[in-house]
Every structure is written in structure tokens, then in C-alpha cells.
Design a protein around this motif. Structure first.
Motif, PDB file in Angstrom:
ATOM      1  N   ILE A 122       0.862  -1.187   0.000  1.00  0.00           N
ATOM      2  CA  ILE A 122       0.000   0.000   0.000  1.00  0.00           C
ATOM      3  C   ILE A 122       0.895   1.233   0.000  1.00  0.00           C
ATOM      4  CG2 ILE A 122      -1.777   1.264   1.252  1.00  0.00           C
ATOM      5  CD1 ILE A 122      -2.692  -1.348   2.461  1.00  0.00           C
ATOM      6  N   PRO A 123       0.746   2.115  -1.000  1.00  0.00           N
ATOM      7  CA  PRO A 123       1.646   3.271  -1.116  1.00  0.00           C
ATOM      8  C   PRO A 123       1.331   4.366  -0.097  1.00  0.00           C
ATOM      9  CG  PRO A 123      -0.006   3.344  -2.843  1.00  0.00           C
ATOM     10  CD  PRO A 123      -0.221   2.048  -2.109  1.00  0.00           C
ATOM     11  N   LEU A 124       1.888   4.221   1.095  1.00  0.00           N
ATOM     12  CA  LEU A 124       1.679   5.191   2.160  1.00  0.00           C
ATOM     13  C   LEU A 124       2.963   5.943   2.445  1.00  0.00           C
ATOM     14  CD1 LEU A 124      -0.316   2.959   4.684  1.00  0.00           C
ATOM     15  CD2 LEU A 124      -1.272   4.724   3.195  1.00  0.00           C
ATOM     16  N   THR A 125       2.839   7.213   2.763  1.00  0.00           N
ATOM     17  CA  THR A 125       3.988   7.989   3.207  1.00  0.00           C
ATOM     18  C   THR A 125       4.098   7.898   4.727  1.00  0.00           C
ATOM     19  OG1 THR A 125       2.744  10.044   3.522  1.00  0.00           O
ATOM     20  CG2 THR A 125       3.640   9.599   1.301  1.00  0.00           C
ATOM     21  N   ALA A 126       5.213   8.371   5.257  1.00  0.00           N
ATOM     22  CA  ALA A 126       5.377   8.414   6.710  1.00  0.00           C
ATOM     23  C   ALA A 126       4.273   9.261   7.337  1.00  0.00           C
ATOM     24  CB  ALA A 126       6.749   8.977   7.055  1.00  0.00           C
ATOM     25  N   PHE A 127       3.898  10.344   6.672  1.00  0.00           N
ATOM     26  CA  PHE A 127       2.842  11.206   7.190  1.00  0.00           C
ATOM     27  C   PHE A 127       1.499  10.484   7.194  1.00  0.00           C
ATOM     28  CE2 PHE A 127      -0.488  14.424   6.701  1.00  0.00           C
ATOM     29  CZ  PHE A 127      -0.212  15.244   7.789  1.00  0.00           C
ATOM     30  N   ASP A 128       1.212   9.720   6.152  1.00  0.00           N
ATOM     31  CA  ASP A 128      -0.034   8.954   6.094  1.00  0.00           C
ATOM     32  C   ASP A 128      -0.152   8.009   7.291  1.00  0.00           C
ATOM     33  OD1 ASP A 128      -0.785  10.106   3.658  1.00  0.00           O
ATOM     34  OD2 ASP A 128       0.226   8.544   2.491  1.00  0.00           O
ATOM     35  N   VAL A 129       0.946   7.329   7.611  1.00  0.00           N
ATOM     36  CA  VAL A 129       0.924   6.373   8.718  1.00  0.00           C
ATOM     37  C   VAL A 129       0.719   7.102  10.042  1.00  0.00           C
ATOM     38  CG1 VAL A 129       2.255   4.629   9.966  1.00  0.00           C
ATOM     39  CG2 VAL A 129       2.342   4.718   7.462  1.00  0.00           C
ATOM     40  N   ALA A 130       1.427   8.214  10.242  1.00  0.00           N
ATOM     41  CA  ALA A 130       1.255   8.982  11.484  1.00  0.00           C
ATOM     42  C   ALA A 130      -0.169   9.506  11.602  1.00  0.00           C
ATOM     43  CB  ALA A 130       2.255  10.131  11.526  1.00  0.00           C
ATOM     44  N   SER A 147      -6.551  20.171  12.404  1.00  0.00           N
ATOM     45  CA  SER A 147      -5.928  19.852  13.689  1.00  0.00           C
ATOM     46  C   SER A 147      -5.367  18.430  13.696  1.00  0.00           C
ATOM     47  CB  SER A 147      -6.949  20.021  14.819  1.00  0.00           C
ATOM     48  OG  SER A 147      -8.053  19.147  14.638  1.00  0.00           O
ATOM     49  N   ASP A 148      -6.000  17.506  12.970  1.00  0.00           N
ATOM     50  CA  ASP A 148      -5.481  16.147  12.866  1.00  0.00           C
ATOM     51  C   ASP A 148      -4.146  16.136  12.133  1.00  0.00           C
ATOM     52  OD1 ASP A 148      -7.769  15.034  14.112  1.00  0.00           O
ATOM     53  OD2 ASP A 148      -8.851  15.111  12.204  1.00  0.00           O
ATOM     54  N   ARG A 149      -4.072  16.899  11.066  1.00  0.00           N
ATOM     55  CA  ARG A 149      -2.824  16.973  10.302  1.00  0.00           C
ATOM     56  C   ARG A 149      -1.711  17.617  11.126  1.00  0.00           C
ATOM     57  NH1 ARG A 149      -3.420  15.653   5.077  1.00  0.00           N
ATOM     58  NH2 ARG A 149      -5.555  15.464   4.284  1.00  0.00           N
ATOM     59  N   ARG A 150      -2.074  18.636  11.894  1.00  0.00           N
ATOM     60  CA  ARG A 150      -1.067  19.255  12.769  1.00  0.00           C
ATOM     61  C   ARG A 150      -0.570  18.255  13.809  1.00  0.00           C
ATOM     62  NH1 ARG A 150      -4.360  24.139  12.737  1.00  0.00           N
ATOM     63  NH2 ARG A 150      -5.312  23.438  14.694  1.00  0.00           N
ATOM     64  N   ALA A 151      -1.493  17.461  14.349  1.00  0.00           N
ATOM     65  CA  ALA A 151      -1.101  16.458  15.356  1.00  0.00           C
ATOM     66  C   ALA A 151      -0.169  15.417  14.752  1.00  0.00           C
ATOM     67  CB  ALA A 151      -2.346  15.786  15.935  1.00  0.00           C
ATOM     68  N   ALA A 152      -0.454  14.986  13.525  1.00  0.00           N
ATOM     69  CA  ALA A 152       0.401  13.987  12.873  1.00  0.00           C
ATOM     70  C   ALA A 152       1.781  14.556  12.581  1.00  0.00           C
ATOM     71  CB  ALA A 152      -0.258  13.507  11.578  1.00  0.00           C
ATOM     72  N   TYR A 153       1.836  15.797  12.124  1.00  0.00           N
ATOM     73  CA  TYR A 153       3.135  16.409  11.840  1.00  0.00           C
ATOM     74  C   TYR A 153       3.925  16.617  13.137  1.00  0.00           C
ATOM     75  CZ  TYR A 153       6.698  19.575  10.111  1.00  0.00           C
ATOM     76  OH  TYR A 153       7.898  20.152   9.799  1.00  0.00           O
ATOM     77  N   ALA A 154       3.232  17.067  14.193  1.00  0.00           N
ATOM     78  CA  ALA A 154       3.910  17.256  15.476  1.00  0.00           C
ATOM     79  C   ALA A 154       4.451  15.936  16.011  1.00  0.00           C
ATOM     80  CB  ALA A 154       2.951  17.890  16.484  1.00  0.00           C
ATOM     81  N   ALA A 155       3.716  14.855  15.794  1.00  0.00           N
ATOM     82  CA  ALA A 155       4.179  13.545  16.252  1.00  0.00           C
ATOM     83  C   ALA A 155       5.418  13.109  15.487  1.00  0.00           C
ATOM     84  CB  ALA A 155       3.059  12.512  16.088  1.00  0.00           C
ATOM     85  N   LEU A 156       5.446  13.337  14.164  1.00  0.00           N
ATOM     86  CA  LEU A 156       6.644  13.020  13.382  1.00  0.00           C
ATOM     87  C   LEU A 156       7.830  13.867  13.838  1.00  0.00           C
ATOM     88  CD1 LEU A 156       5.291  12.608   9.742  1.00  0.00           C
ATOM     89  CD2 LEU A 156       6.327  10.834  11.163  1.00  0.00           C
ATOM     90  N   ALA A 157       7.572  15.133  14.141  1.00  0.00           N
ATOM     91  CA  ALA A 157       8.648  15.996  14.633  1.00  0.00           C
ATOM     92  C   ALA A 157       9.161  15.499  15.973  1.00  0.00           C
ATOM     93  CB  ALA A 157       8.152  17.437  14.746  1.00  0.00           C
ATOM     94  N   ALA A 158       8.258  15.003  16.819  1.00  0.00           N
ATOM     95  CA  ALA A 158       8.654  14.522  18.145  1.00  0.00           C
ATOM     96  C   ALA A 158       9.571  13.316  18.066  1.00  0.00           C
ATOM     97  CB  ALA A 158       7.412  14.177  18.969  1.00  0.00           C
ATOM     98  N   VAL A 159       9.433  12.507  17.002  1.00  0.00           N
ATOM     99  CA  VAL A 159      10.299  11.330  16.845  1.00  0.00           C
ATOM    100  C   VAL A 159      11.467  11.615  15.902  1.00  0.00           C
ATOM    101  CG1 VAL A 159       8.390   9.780  17.332  1.00  0.00           C
ATOM    102  CG2 VAL A 159       8.935  10.319  14.953  1.00  0.00           C
ATOM    103  N   GLY A 160      11.640  12.883  15.520  1.00  0.00           N
ATOM    104  CA  GLY A 160      12.787  13.284  14.716  1.00  0.00           C
ATOM    105  C   GLY A 160      12.692  12.952  13.242  1.00  0.00           C
ATOM    106  N   LEU A 181       5.825   4.469  13.505  1.00  0.00           N
ATOM    107  CA  LEU A 181       4.757   3.796  14.244  1.00  0.00           C
ATOM    108  C   LEU A 181       4.580   4.417  15.629  1.00  0.00           C
ATOM    109  CD1 LEU A 181       5.430   0.072  13.276  1.00  0.00           C
ATOM    110  CD2 LEU A 181       3.671   1.605  12.373  1.00  0.00           C
ATOM    111  N   LEU A 182       5.679   4.830  16.247  1.00  0.00           N
ATOM    112  CA  LEU A 182       5.574   5.539  17.517  1.00  0.00           C
ATOM    113  C   LEU A 182       4.881   6.883  17.314  1.00  0.00           C
ATOM    114  CD1 LEU A 182       6.139   5.873  20.506  1.00  0.00           C
ATOM    115  CD2 LEU A 182       8.442   6.660  19.926  1.00  0.00           C
ATOM    116  N   ALA A 183       5.185   7.563  16.207  1.00  0.00           N
ATOM    117  CA  ALA A 183       4.499   8.819  15.891  1.00  0.00           C
ATOM    118  C   ALA A 183       3.004   8.581  15.729  1.00  0.00           C
ATOM    119  CB  ALA A 183       5.083   9.432  14.620  1.00  0.00           C
ATOM    120  N   ARG A 184       2.634   7.471  15.094  1.00  0.00           N
ATOM    121  CA  ARG A 184       1.212   7.135  14.958  1.00  0.00           C
ATOM    122  C   ARG A 184       0.561   7.001  16.329  1.00  0.00           C
ATOM    123  NH1 ARG A 184      -0.180   1.550  12.086  1.00  0.00           N
ATOM    124  NH2 ARG A 184       0.482   0.787  14.139  1.00  0.00           N
ATOM    125  N   ALA A 185       1.275   6.381  17.273  1.00  0.00           N
ATOM    126  CA  ALA A 185       0.746   6.248  18.630  1.00  0.00           C
ATOM    127  C   ALA A 185       0.640   7.609  19.315  1.00  0.00           C
ATOM    128  CB  ALA A 185       1.631   5.304  19.446  1.00  0.00           C
TER     129      ALA A 185
END
Length: 294
Positions: A122-130, A147-160, A181-185
């Protein structure tokens, strides 16, 4: 007021009475719609498990479990394959009701089970998974809000991994995939993270980086429950819960990870050596049981 998450709900203020009646198992947690925005109370445990027994089809596989998880603390769950680690984590996530005793969580946990990676075709990006993490607080058929997109981006930023938001998930390294996957959580917005063997599918360097990242979440008030076979890693947690069909210890690492307790926990799966004043154990490789337990 807390909402039930099992067929036999319990109110949040009857902990003592429920613990005294282990034959009436209950599982309760705080309202999921409010959990994303609510901050954990520094005085109220995120998890309270009292005299709990867990199993399948009425057959116990894990008995006599009692422990708490405070905000800003990390609990390592250790034990041999089939000891009940995954069963316990499933119960904390609300997928399995206790056969006896009580399990209470103040927030819906962000749960990362084993083998939780999306299909590689399934062609997913890292952002899609988060972004998938935000499904925990919105309807499946509702498009993501800003706000969901901001939360996903902030989670990716939190995991570097903010700079890899558009990278194909399938093309990432093993360590990077675990971070996503941790960003998704994290995007779920829960202060309680329940992770099953997050270090198992990555090399030693990536596992060390992921461990540092996880433990750094404590300063934000997150509570962590992490199943692991890595005893060196477990020594860096605040508490260690030792399981082998029943609870054998729940204490600080220097008290829980003794040669006596490790021998009782791992049995033939561990080679226990006294060195430098502490016990060292080498666990056997993973294997599956009838219930996917490890």
C-alpha cells in the motif's frame, strides 16, 4: 465520569470494593473523547491493576497481577515467551477483559502491538501512517481536520522524522519505521503508551535510539508500559514487572532484576551470571504461542 470498556463495567470510585471481589472482573477507563485533550493528574495513576487474572475462553494464562503506572514513569514488562506479556498489554488496551480482579486506566491507551506495520504494497507515506493515529478521536468516514494533520506532523517531529514526512513508508529503514509507528501512537493524543516489543525488529543502534526517545517522553508526563526481552534496557526503566504465568516481581530495577527473580522468571530461557554486582540474563529467541503470546 469514566465510561466502561468491557461487558461488565465498574465505576471509577469503587476501586477498593472491586479489588476485594476478584470474582467480579472489571475494566474501566476515562472517556475517550476527552482523553486527547486532558492532561494526566500528577497524583492519579494512569493505570491501576489489582489482583487481576487474564486468559482466553475462561482459561487463565496470567494470574495475580497488581501494579500501577504513574504519570511520567516507565514500566518494563519482562518474561519468557508465553509468559503473558502480550496478554497483559492487550488487556490494558481494552481488547481483553480480566477473568478476575480489576484493570483501570484513566485514558484510552495508545497501543502499539507487535507486527503492526502497514502492508508494504500500500503506497503510504510516513505522514499517512502517522495520520492514522488520529482515527482514535474521529470517525473513520470523516476526513482529517486541519488539527489532525497538525497532530500527525507534530508527532513526526517529536520522533525526529519531520523531514521524512513525504517519504514512502516502505522505503524507510527498520528503525525509521518503528519511529513512524511511535508517531502514529503519539498522534492519538493519549498520555498512556502501551508498546509490545518495540525494539524487537530493529538493530542494536536503532533500538538504543528508540529507547532514548521513549524514555524522554516521561518529562511530558507520559506513562509507558513496554514489553521487552532486553534486560539491559529494562534496567533503565523506573519499574520492572516480571511475569511467568503470574506476577513474580514489580519493583525498581535494582530490586526486581536479581539473579533469584530472573531465574524464577526465565527458567531455562535465561543464563544468569553475577557480574559487577548485578544479574545478567540472555533470553531465548522469540517464538509464537497459540494466542500470539511472546
Amino acid at each position: 465520569m469514566p465510561a466502561s470498556r468491557c461487558p461488565r463495567p465498574a465505576a471509577a470510585n469503587d476501586t477498593g470494593a472491586s479489588a476485594a471481589r476478584p470474582a467480579a472482573p472489571t475494566t474501566a477507563r476515562g472517556d475517550a473523547s476527552a482523553s486527547a485533550a486532558a492532561a494526566p493528574s500528577p497524583r492519579q495513576p494512569l493505570v491501576e491493576v489489582a489482583a487481576a487474572t487474564f486468559g482466553y475462553a475462561g482459561r487463565p494464562v496470567l494470574r495475580d497481577v497488581s501494579f500501577t503506572v504513574e504519570p511520567g514513569s516507565a514500566v518494563a514488562v519482562i518474561g519468557p515467551n508465553g509468559s503473558g506479556k502480550s496478554t497483559l498489554l492487550r488487556a490494558l488496551a481494552g481488547e481483553l477483559a480480566p477473568l478476575a480482579g480489576t484493570v483501570r486506566t484513566t485514558h484510552r491507551p495508545a497501543y502499539l502491538p507487535q507486527d503492526s506495520r502497514p502492508r508494504s504494497d500500500i503506497p503510504l507515506t510516513a505522514f499517512d501512517v502517522a495520520l492514522m493515529g488520529t482515527l482514535a478521536r474521529r470517525s473513520l468516514w470523516r476526513p482529517p481536520h486541519r488539527s489532525d494533520r497538525r497532530a500527525a506532523y507534530a508527532a513526526l517531529a517529536a520522533v525526529g522524522l519531520a523531514e521524512l514526512r513525504d517519504a514512502p513508508f516502505a522505503a524507510l529503514s527498520g528503525g525509521q519505521k518503528q519511529r513512524v509507528l511511535l508517531a502514529r501512537a503519539l498522534a492519538q493524543g493519549s498520555p498512556l503508551l502501551v508498546l509490545d516489543e518495540p525494539f524487537a525488529a530493529v538493530d542494536a543502534a536503532a533500538a538504543g535510539e528508540l529507547e532514548e526517545l521513549l524514555l524522554s517522553l516521561r518529562v511530558r508526563g507520559h506513562g509507558l508500559v513496554v514489553a521487552t526481552h532486553d534486560l539491559a534496557s529494562a534496567r533503565r526503566f523506573d519499574r520492572v514487572l516480571c511475569l511467568n504465568g503470574r506476577q513474580l516481581a514489580f519493583d525498581r530495577p535494582e530490586r526486581a532484576l536479581t539473579a533469584t527473580t530472573l531465574t524464577a522468571t526465565f527458567g531455562r530461557e535465561a543464563l544468569v551470571i553475577e557480574g559487577g554486582g548485578r544479574a545478567i540474563a540472555a533470553a531465548a529467541p522469540h517464538r509464537h504461542s497459540d494466542h500470539g503470546e511472546r
